[in-house]
Enzyme design. Structure first.
Site, short mmCIF file in Angstrom:
data_model
loop_
_atom_site.label_atom_id
_atom_site.label_comp_id
_atom_site.label_asym_id
_atom_site.label_seq_id
_atom_site.Cartn_x
_atom_site.Cartn_y
_atom_site.Cartn_z
N HIS A 115 0.81 -1.22 0.00
CA HIS A 115 0.00 0.00 0.00
C HIS A 115 0.85 1.27 0.00
CE1 HIS A 115 -3.63 -2.44 1.74
NE2 HIS A 115 -3.42 -2.66 0.46
N CYS A 144 7.41 21.92 -9.24
CA CYS A 144 6.69 22.37 -10.44
C CYS A 144 5.40 23.11 -10.05
CB CYS A 144 6.38 21.19 -11.36
SG CYS A 144 5.10 20.10 -10.75
N GLY A 181 -1.40 -9.93 12.37
CA GLY A 181 -2.12 -8.69 12.64
C GLY A 181 -2.83 -8.08 11.46
P1 OAD Z 1 -7.03 -3.84 10.45
O1 OAD Z 1 -7.13 -2.67 11.35
O2 OAD Z 1 -8.18 -4.12 9.55
O3 OAD Z 1 -6.77 -5.16 11.28
C1 OAD Z 1 -5.80 -5.22 12.29
C2 OAD Z 1 -5.78 -6.64 12.84
O4 OAD Z 1 -4.71 -6.72 13.77
C3 OAD Z 1 -7.06 -7.04 13.60
O5 OAD Z 1 -7.48 -8.31 13.12
C4 OAD Z 1 -6.59 -7.13 15.07
O6 OAD Z 1 -7.27 -8.15 15.79
C5 OAD Z 1 -5.12 -7.43 14.94
N1 OAD Z 1 -4.26 -6.96 16.03
C6 OAD Z 1 -4.35 -5.82 16.74
N2 OAD Z 1 -3.34 -5.69 17.61
C7 OAD Z 1 -2.54 -6.78 17.44
C8 OAD Z 1 -1.32 -7.24 18.04
N3 OAD Z 1 -0.69 -6.55 18.97
N4 OAD Z 1 -0.80 -8.42 17.62
C9 OAD Z 1 -1.45 -9.15 16.65
N5 OAD Z 1 -2.59 -8.77 16.06
C10 OAD Z 1 -3.14 -7.61 16.44
O7 OAD Z 1 -5.66 -3.66 9.61
P2 OAD Z 1 -5.21 -4.30 8.22
O8 OAD Z 1 -5.66 -5.71 8.08
O9 OAD Z 1 -3.75 -4.03 8.09
O10 OAD Z 1 -5.59 0.12 3.67
O11 OAD Z 1 -5.99 -3.40 7.20
C11 OAD Z 1 -5.75 -3.60 5.83
C12 OAD Z 1 -5.88 -2.29 5.10
O12 OAD Z 1 -7.12 -1.65 5.42
C13 OAD Z 1 -4.84 -1.26 5.48
O13 OAD Z 1 -3.63 -1.41 4.80
C14 OAD Z 1 -5.52 0.03 5.10
C15 OAD Z 1 -6.84 -0.27 5.74
O14 OAD Z 1 -7.91 0.50 5.43
C16 OAD Z 1 -5.68 1.32 3.11
O15 OAD Z 1 -5.58 2.37 3.72
C17 OAD Z 1 -5.87 1.24 1.62
#
Ligand code: OAD
Length: 239
Positions: A115, A144, A181
């Protein structure tokens, strides 16, 4: 923590697939959930092309604030484990949805940023990339004169096909996938665990809670990345 350690040399290629939960213990908020970024901000106002066209200053301010918050964050023990494994094993890669650069700050070199990165701005007209570091002033306009744009994949944007290809190669070619995560709801990244599984990789999930993809994994560890990773790889050299 009662976790069966992994012997890295039992695997030919190890891929870490990380999401916002990987950075949570470093103090970076996740996206979803009650304390998540999307509970505080409306992504339609700060994280899509339409918002940027409507009000580039507001969008740039949101991302500058996120960089400021990151300046106080440090990689944790989990980041250190993934980075040190790369020194000890010939094929270790990180495919991340995170834009915070914490894997690289911990020393990981083979990192594919699906991303983009908060630490880059690009000129939509010339394509010039501006690299930033913690504490740097954030320029808002290219030389620019055009408003700069965070070099980030926003909602509705297409991922760079070259980046997808590299990530697909790493995930499809690994024999051990460790997803950490991520809620795995944002595509195409959400399809990566299935790809690894289909290719015969051993698949492990590290997450505080079950996700929609949990059924895919051979093992799921419910705990924080900063504790589970050192328990899984106790021999990794700690930073
Ligand atoms: P999310 O916020 O959707 O999910 C985070 C995950 O991490 C959840 O399932 C939590 O349970 C878990 N979690 C939280 N703390 C943790 C810890 N200490 N150890 C292990 N797990 C933990 O984030 P992403 O899956 O990264 O995209 O989201 C994907 C995309 O959606 C991001 O890249 C972003 C977002 O909107 C864009 O901005 C395009």
């Amino acid at each position: 923590m009662d976790i069966q350690p992994i012997i890295p040399d039992d695997y030919r290629a190890i891929a870490f697939f990380t999401g916002a939960g990987m950075s949570a213990e470093s103090g970076v908020p996740t996206y979803r959930g009650r304390a998540g970024i999307w509970a505080k901000y409306n992504w339609e106002e700060v994280a899509c092309e339409e918002a940027y066209r409507r009000d580039p200053e507001k969008v740039l301010e949101f991302h500058a604030l996120r960089r400021q918050e990151l300046a106080d964050c440090r990689p944790h023990r989990g980041h250190a484990v993934t980075a040190s494994l790369e020194d000890r094993h010939a094929h270790v890669s990180v495919v991340t949805q995170n834009i915070d650069g914490l894997h690289q700050r911990a020393g990981s070199r083979r990192v594919i940023e699906l991303h983009g990165s908060l630490w880059r701005l690009r000129c939509p007209q010339e394509g010039t990339i501006y690299h930033l570091g913690p504490g740097d002033e954030s320029p808002v306009r290219c030389r620019c004169g055009v408003w700069l744009r965070p070099d980030i994949v926003w909602f509705g944007d297409c991922l760079d096909p070259e980046v997808i290809n590299r990530a697909t190669e790493v995930i499809g070619g690994c024999d051990l996938l460790i997803a950490i995560g991520t809620s795995a709801v944002v595509w195409p990244a959400a399809g990566f665990p299935q790809l690894a599984r289909d290719q015969g990789a051993h698949c492990i999930e590290i997450n505080l809670e079950a996700t929609e993809m949990s059924f895919l994994y051979h093992a799921s560890h419910r705990g924080p990345a900063g504790e589970v990773l050192p328990a899984l790889f106790p021999t990794a050299i700690m930073a």
